[in-house]
Design an enzyme around this catalytic site. Structure first.
Site, PDB file in Angstrom:
ATOM      1  N   GLY A  69       0.842  -1.195   0.000  1.00  0.00           N
ATOM      2  CA  GLY A  69       0.000   0.000   0.000  1.00  0.00           C
ATOM      3  C   GLY A  69       0.868   1.231   0.000  1.00  0.00           C
ATOM      4  N   LEU A  93      -2.977  -0.690  -4.839  1.00  0.00           N
ATOM      5  CA  LEU A  93      -4.189  -1.172  -5.495  1.00  0.00           C
ATOM      6  C   LEU A  93      -4.839  -0.112  -6.386  1.00  0.00           C
ATOM      7  CD1 LEU A  93      -6.294  -3.394  -5.864  1.00  0.00           C
ATOM      8  CD2 LEU A  93      -7.359  -2.668  -3.717  1.00  0.00           C
ATOM      9  N   SER A 126      -2.056  -6.868  -2.801  1.00  0.00           N
ATOM     10  CA  SER A 126      -1.104  -7.688  -2.043  1.00  0.00           C
ATOM     11  C   SER A 126      -1.803  -8.675  -1.107  1.00  0.00           C
ATOM     12  CB  SER A 126      -0.160  -6.795  -1.243  1.00  0.00           C
ATOM     13  OG  SER A 126      -0.885  -6.014  -0.304  1.00  0.00           O
ATOM     14  N   LEU A 145       2.508   1.175   6.227  1.00  0.00           N
ATOM     15  CA  LEU A 145       2.475   2.516   6.798  1.00  0.00           C
ATOM     16  C   LEU A 145       1.084   3.139   6.634  1.00  0.00           C
ATOM     17  CD1 LEU A 145       5.481   1.913   6.753  1.00  0.00           C
ATOM     18  CD2 LEU A 145       5.883   4.238   5.913  1.00  0.00           C
ATOM     19  N   ASP A 148      -5.407   1.408   5.901  1.00  0.00           N
ATOM     20  CA  ASP A 148      -6.821   1.696   6.136  1.00  0.00           C
ATOM     21  C   ASP A 148      -7.251   1.017   7.433  1.00  0.00           C
ATOM     22  OD1 ASP A 148      -9.587   1.944   6.091  1.00  0.00           O
ATOM     23  OD2 ASP A 148      -9.711   1.685   3.925  1.00  0.00           O
ATOM     24  N   THR A 223       5.874   9.436   4.354  1.00  0.00           N
ATOM     25  CA  THR A 223       4.679   9.366   3.531  1.00  0.00           C
ATOM     26  C   THR A 223       3.813  10.616   3.676  1.00  0.00           C
ATOM     27  OG1 THR A 223       3.316   8.307   5.232  1.00  0.00           O
ATOM     28  CG2 THR A 223       4.638   6.871   3.833  1.00  0.00           C
TER      29      THR A 223
END
Length: 248
Positions: A69, A93, A126, A145, A148, A223
């Site tokens: 992700g 995704l 994944s 990291l 959701d 991030t």
């Protein structure tokens, strides 16, 4: 021209070459249990990485780091110069987001010759297809990291850290490999820590070890999500565990 002026000019030049994030915006999260339509390799041996890592096409190196992700690729960008000879793959995704990361990496390679050649991204799920990309004991680091949180109890099965999924992560991680997780949701942090503590193939890493780990420092700041939490003065919760050998 001073060194600082050179740095500012170089920074502006690189920024001008990067793709504009606003053109690649997508929903913050996707349903990982839904069916998506994109090519999936039958096995790790069927994946052609020559287009992903052209400078390493004649080497025997395999991917060792997986950013699950990966979002807009911030962690990959930070890790790349720290481990220039380690291949890393982001897995995302959302189609627009993965396309942005791809374009971002290509732009960085173009403006920094010889750099960022060791990172790439694939659009994939994944939670469903991890063993299609990595073989047994192939990875040395995995990153999760700000995943959701899937707050509703009925959606907890969508969480990317769970006991069944840890079985798969243990399969692709080499003994001694490390899982890094971080979130700004305390309940999710407790959930991930509990799952990792409960699993027999993972053991916690001490704060002393983490204090000298250069990767750990990046979890909260590399991030876009982490930077947003920091700007808002939010708290983060991490769980970092090492893959261990099975003991009967």
């Amino acid at each position: 021209m001073s060194k600082n002026d050179n740095k500012i000019t170089e920074g502006k030049r690189q920024s001008a070459c990067l793709p504009r994030k606003r053109f690649y915006r997508a929903r913050a999260h996707s349903n990982p249990l839904s069916d998506s339509h994109f090519p999936i390799p039958f096995s790790p041996a069927d994946t052609d990485y020559s287009q992903h890592y052209p400078n390493f096409v004649h080497s025997n190196l395999k991917i060792q780091f997986a950013d699950i992700g990966c979002g807009f690729g911030g962690l990959l960008i930070k890790l790349s110069p720290l481990f220039p000879n380690t291949l890393m793959l982001g897995m995302e995704l959302r189609d627009k987001v993965s396309e942005y990361v791809k374009e971002r990496i290509l732009a960085l390679r173009s403006s920094n010759l010889g750099q960022y050649e060791n990172i790439s991204v694939v659009r994939t799920n994944s939670m469903k297809y991890l063993p299609n990309y990595f073989g047994k004991a192939q990875l040395s680091k995995m990153f999760f990291l700000f995943p959701d949180p899937h707050f509703k109890e009925k959606n907890h099965r969508r969480r990317v850290i769970s006991i069944p999924l840890l079985d798969e992560y243990a399969y692709v991680l080499d003994v001694g490999g490390i899982i890094y997780t971080i979130t700004d949701v305390e309940e999710l942090g407790d959930w991930m820590k509990h799952c990792l503590e409960t699993h027999p193939l993972f053991a916690t890493i001490t704060d002393e070890e983490l204090s000298v780990d250069p990767v750990f420092e990046l979890l909260a700041c590399a991030t876009e999500e982490g930077q947003k939490v920091a700007r808002n003065g939010g708290q983060t919760f991490h769980a970092v565990y090492r893959r261990i050998a099975f003991v009967e």
